[in-house]
Design an enzyme around this catalytic site. Structure first.
Site, PDB file in Angstrom:
ATOM      1  NE  ARG A  17      -2.150  -1.403   3.464  1.00 44.68           N
ATOM      2  CZ  ARG A  17      -2.551  -1.174   4.704  1.00 44.68           C
ATOM      3  NH1 ARG A  17      -3.715  -0.636   4.949  1.00 44.68           N
ATOM      4  NH2 ARG A  17      -1.775  -1.474   5.720  1.00 44.68           N
ATOM      5  CG  ASN A  35      -3.789  -4.705   3.009  1.00 46.60           C
ATOM      6  OD1 ASN A  35      -3.228  -4.610   1.928  1.00 46.60           O
ATOM      7  ND2 ASN A  35      -3.119  -4.654   4.152  1.00 46.60           N
TER       8      ASN A  35
END
Length: 88
Positions: A17, A35
């Protein structure tokens, strides 16, 4: 145009990320990354088409400790994101 991108493989717990946030900021991409419960990473990205293509390619590579096994892209109309953020 908005790209809805699902990245599969070893993509959680490897700074994926953060990697996508950094790449998005470099390319002028707006949207988010998060996620997913099934172990994949999901992004929505808006920007110029060439930047979106480059971003998608980078998602396919991922950061050093990731192992990407698949990238799925769907296109949708823009929603007007103003920044790129990591979502929980």
């Amino acid at each position: 145009m908005r790209y809805c991108i699902t990245i599969r493989g070893k993509v959680q717990g490897v700074f994926f990320r953060k990697f996508t946030e950094e790449m998005a900021n470099q390319l002028g991409i707006k949207g988010f990354v998060k996620n997913m419960p099934d172990g994949c990473v999901y992004c929505e990205a808006e920007g110029k088409e060439e930047a979106l293509e480059a971003f998608t390619d980078l998602c396919g590579e991922g950061p050093p400790f990731s192992r990407v096994t698949g990238v799925e892209v769907e296109t949708s109309p823009r929603v007007g994101y103003t920044n790129f953020e990591i979502r929980k």
